[in-house]
Design an enzyme around this catalytic site. Sequence first.
Site, mmCIF file in Angstrom:
data_model
loop_
_atom_site.group_PDB
_atom_site.id
_atom_site.type_symbol
_atom_site.label_atom_id
_atom_site.label_comp_id
_atom_site.label_asym_id
_atom_site.label_seq_id
_atom_site.Cartn_x
_atom_site.Cartn_y
_atom_site.Cartn_z
ATOM 1 N N SER A 1 0.842 -1.198 0.000
ATOM 2 C CA SER A 1 0.000 0.000 0.000
ATOM 3 C C SER A 1 0.879 1.251 0.000
ATOM 4 O O SER A 1 1.777 1.362 -0.834
ATOM 5 C CB SER A 1 -0.955 -0.063 1.189
ATOM 6 O OG SER A 1 -2.103 0.668 0.898
ATOM 7 N N HIS B 1 -7.161 -6.049 1.032
ATOM 8 C CA HIS B 1 -5.980 -5.210 0.796
ATOM 9 C C HIS B 1 -4.832 -5.659 1.707
ATOM 10 O O HIS B 1 -5.006 -5.786 2.920
ATOM 11 C CB HIS B 1 -6.368 -3.753 1.077
ATOM 12 C CG HIS B 1 -5.331 -2.741 0.753
ATOM 13 N ND1 HIS B 1 -4.507 -2.821 -0.353
ATOM 14 C CD2 HIS B 1 -4.976 -1.599 1.392
ATOM 15 C CE1 HIS B 1 -3.703 -1.763 -0.370
ATOM 16 N NE2 HIS B 1 -3.967 -1.013 0.689
HETATM 17 C C1 MCU Z 1 -2.652 2.196 -1.698
HETATM 18 O O1 MCU Z 1 -2.112 3.030 -0.689
HETATM 19 C C2 MCU Z 1 -2.914 3.855 0.123
HETATM 20 C C3 MCU Z 1 -3.861 4.704 -0.690
HETATM 21 O O2 MCU Z 1 -3.136 5.507 -1.605
HETATM 22 C C4 MCU Z 1 -4.661 5.584 0.236
HETATM 23 O O3 MCU Z 1 -5.623 6.342 -0.450
HETATM 24 C C5 MCU Z 1 -5.341 4.795 1.310
HETATM 25 O O4 MCU Z 1 -5.873 5.678 2.233
HETATM 26 O O5 MCU Z 1 -4.411 4.016 1.990
HETATM 27 C C6 MCU Z 1 -3.678 3.107 1.211
HETATM 28 C C7 MCU Z 1 -2.802 2.431 2.225
HETATM 29 O O6 MCU Z 1 -1.677 2.817 2.438
HETATM 30 O O7 MCU Z 1 -3.408 1.517 2.985
HETATM 31 C C8 MCU Z 1 -2.684 0.929 4.048
#
Ligand code: MCU
Length: 431
Positions: free
Chosen positions: A227, A358
Amino acid sequence: AAATLTTTALLPQAGAAGSSGVRATARLASTAAVASSVEDEGADCAVSSGQTASNSKLPDPFTRTDGTRISTVSDWRCRREEIVRQAETSVYGQKPARPASVTGTVSSTNITVNVSDQGRSSSFSASVSLPSGTGPFPAVIVYGGIADTATIKASGAAVINFDPTAVGKEGTPRTNKQGAFYSIYGANSSTGLLMAWSWGVSRIIDVIQQSGGSILKADATGVTGCSRYGKGAFVAGAFDQRIALTMPIESGSGGTDVFRSIPTESGSQPLSSAYSEQPWLGDAFGSFTGNPAGLPVDTHEVVGLIAPRGAFIMENPHVDWLGAKSGSLAALGGAEVYKALGAGSNISYWSDVQDGTHCAVRPEWKAPLQASIQKFLLNTGNAPAVFKVAPSKAGDLASWRTWQTPTLTDGGGTSAGTSAGTSAGTSAGTS
Ligand code: MCU
């Protein structure tokens, strides 16, 4: 001659322009030693970040800012540096050169890092978890500790649990950035968190290099994270050529996703959101969130910065916000750089997974993760060389490019096996 080749291949000197192409070929010919001993081999290249015309398609990784096209593998070193500078200037912000002083310690449980530069200093640390067996071990730096660490250790690599927020804190305004990077380079530095975090990874590798290698091996470091930490792992691997294996997971918008493609991918995190949610990207990116066609680079070229080193890009097609279609486009476009360098099998991609959670630990990724660690960090077995794109999120590279991949004349294309003898001789002779 064999011993000389090994040494040359593992420890290329920085900035030896004339022979770097030969070295690159020699490295490809050796089993796994595609990483460098220096952070940026092209640091001495006389290139500028260049101004390019607006382009709604993917910029050609092989065309220099002066409009000429590279024709040899040796040409890639300085063309790569142009992409480095363009990406710093327009997307991530500057990564400062290695600081004046980096000191620290490596133990079987912890790494400490102390940095001084420009009259200021800061420190951070990361915890270490060794696999079973006898060291020294390769290591995978795991941003935030979130990845399939059990498989990493079972494959024979140590896990370095790196908390990037100690180096670049989230939740601050762009004018008051905080953390070990910004204590040195200033709270209003225009460098974004992803690049600050990558600087932290590079300083950990400095300390491992200086440690003498009795616990962790300096020439066998991987990086991963999921992420926002996948965005970070991607940038770390692109901007430090000592990293032998780069494995971003579900990195999304601001990570691997092609910027130009995000506005065309339904449900994906808009560029303006990725820019404003946290100061991940550099301040300069703010002028491109509504105009990605104006960017001189895109993320397929950032993938290309990792070439010919090991890469395993993992994505989740079930969460639209992650923009996996735009991610597949970056992997497909970046794979063209790998192919041109004769290292097509060193990049793998996998988004065809079942579980939509996720950052889940996924059974599909276990075998290619293990194979990647063994090939690129332990020098055994074969690269997974898989490209499994989820049909629902498959980008169409052909419709996004106007360029074709060149056959580079001094070792590209089919060089990996065939030119080994010649380059070994030349390399040994010239160094
Ligand atoms: C995919 O990474 C992020 C994303 O860009 C954000 O919009 C969201 O809030 O969080 C994701 C993340 O880091 O989840 C752990």
